[in-house]
Scaffold this motif. Structure first.
Motif, PDB file in Angstrom:
ATOM      1  N   LYS A   1       7.030   8.778   0.105  1.00 45.75           N
ATOM      2  CA  LYS A   1       7.970   8.761   1.463  1.00 45.75           C
ATOM      3  C   LYS A   1       6.583   9.028   2.755  1.00 45.75           C
ATOM      4  O   LYS A   1       6.938   8.159   3.686  1.00 45.75           O
ATOM      5  CB  LYS A   1       8.787   9.818   1.534  1.00 45.75           C
ATOM      6  CG  LYS A   1      10.239   9.418   0.950  1.00 45.75           C
ATOM      7  CD  LYS A   1      11.213  10.806   1.054  1.00 45.75           C
ATOM      8  CE  LYS A   1      12.309  10.548   0.014  1.00 45.75           C
ATOM      9  NZ  LYS A   1      13.206  11.814  -0.043  1.00 45.75           N
ATOM     10  N   ALA A   2       5.678   9.490   2.296  1.00 44.21           N
ATOM     11  CA  ALA A   2       4.378   9.666   3.347  1.00 44.21           C
ATOM     12  C   ALA A   2       3.464   8.514   3.130  1.00 44.21           C
ATOM     13  O   ALA A   2       2.653   8.577   4.108  1.00 44.21           O
ATOM     14  CB  ALA A   2       3.910  10.834   3.127  1.00 44.21           C
ATOM     15  N   LYS A   3       3.936   7.744   2.450  1.00 43.98           N
ATOM     16  CA  LYS A   3       3.046   6.470   2.100  1.00 43.98           C
ATOM     17  C   LYS A   3       1.771   6.662   1.700  1.00 43.98           C
ATOM     18  O   LYS A   3       0.576   6.096   1.924  1.00 43.98           O
ATOM     19  CB  LYS A   3       2.964   5.612   3.498  1.00 43.98           C
ATOM     20  CG  LYS A   3       4.452   5.151   3.618  1.00 43.98           C
ATOM     21  CD  LYS A   3       4.509   4.075   4.942  1.00 43.98           C
ATOM     22  CE  LYS A   3       5.815   3.787   5.544  1.00 43.98           C
ATOM     23  NZ  LYS A   3       6.585   2.853   4.997  1.00 43.98           N
ATOM     24  N   VAL A   4       1.610   7.673   0.863  1.00 45.25           N
ATOM     25  CA  VAL A   4       0.153   8.186   0.402  1.00 45.25           C
ATOM     26  C   VAL A   4       0.109   7.783  -0.829  1.00 45.25           C
ATOM     27  O   VAL A   4      -0.951   7.192  -1.485  1.00 45.25           O
ATOM     28  CB  VAL A   4       0.179   9.889   0.132  1.00 45.25           C
ATOM     29  CG1 VAL A   4      -1.082  10.229  -0.509  1.00 45.25           C
ATOM     30  CG2 VAL A   4       0.372  10.427   1.378  1.00 45.25           C
ATOM     31  N   ILE A   5       1.085   7.245  -1.834  1.00 41.73           N
ATOM     32  CA  ILE A   5       1.024   6.650  -2.895  1.00 41.73           C
ATOM     33  C   ILE A   5       2.011   5.140  -2.832  1.00 41.73           C
ATOM     34  O   ILE A   5       2.827   5.314  -2.114  1.00 41.73           O
ATOM     35  CB  ILE A   5       1.515   7.393  -4.212  1.00 41.73           C
ATOM     36  CG1 ILE A   5       2.947   7.943  -4.174  1.00 41.73           C
ATOM     37  CG2 ILE A   5       0.368   8.587  -4.453  1.00 41.73           C
ATOM     38  CD1 ILE A   5       3.410   8.565  -5.332  1.00 41.73           C
ATOM     39  N   ASP A   6       1.784   4.484  -3.787  1.00 40.25           N
ATOM     40  CA  ASP A   6       2.299   3.007  -3.589  1.00 40.25           C
ATOM     41  C   ASP A   6       3.544   3.115  -4.545  1.00 40.25           C
ATOM     42  O   ASP A   6       3.630   4.039  -5.449  1.00 40.25           O
ATOM     43  CB  ASP A   6       1.473   1.769  -3.577  1.00 40.25           C
ATOM     44  CG  ASP A   6       0.709   1.757  -5.063  1.00 40.25           C
ATOM     45  OD1 ASP A   6       1.074   2.637  -6.028  1.00 40.25           O
ATOM     46  OD2 ASP A   6      -0.080   1.008  -5.205  1.00 40.25           O
TER      47      ASP A   6
END
Length: 106
Positions: free
Chosen positions: A23-28
């Motif tokens: 959700k934090a766009k740290v992982i795809d």
């Protein structure tokens, strides 16, 4: 939507952390799928002979078995002939019937 079934409480915590990172766009998305594969329990797999044995242990015909599982007689016939395999909720119901008997669905 079906509730996710985790292999253990630890895997549920890992999945929750990964979801937050997604959700934090740290992982795809690809990485998230890898976490899903790692953490989530697979639905049971039944071969045609397994389904026949479960139904015969319950001592019911294909049409009656289909009624209990909320599916069609045709679907049960296809499962038992190996043309199709139950998935999702149907596979879970078969797992329950195998373990506890058909009476648990009444």
């Amino acid at each position: 939507m079906t509730a996710k079934r985790f292999k253990s409480d630890a895997f549920e915590a890992i999945h929750s952390a990964a979801s937050g990172l997604r959700k934090a766009k740290v992982i795809d998305t690809k990485t998230m799928r890898e976490y899903e594969d790692l953490c989530l329990e697979e639905p049971p797999h039944f071969e045609a002979k397994d389904i026949v044995l479960i139904r015969k242990a319950a001592k019911v015909s294909q049409p009656i078995f289909a009624l209990y599982l909320n599916t069609s007689t045709s679907t049960v016939q296809k499962w038992e002939s190996g043309q199709k395999h139950p998935s999702g909720m149907a596979a879970r119901l078969l797992q329950v019937v195998k373990k506890h008997g058909l009476e648990v669905l009444t």
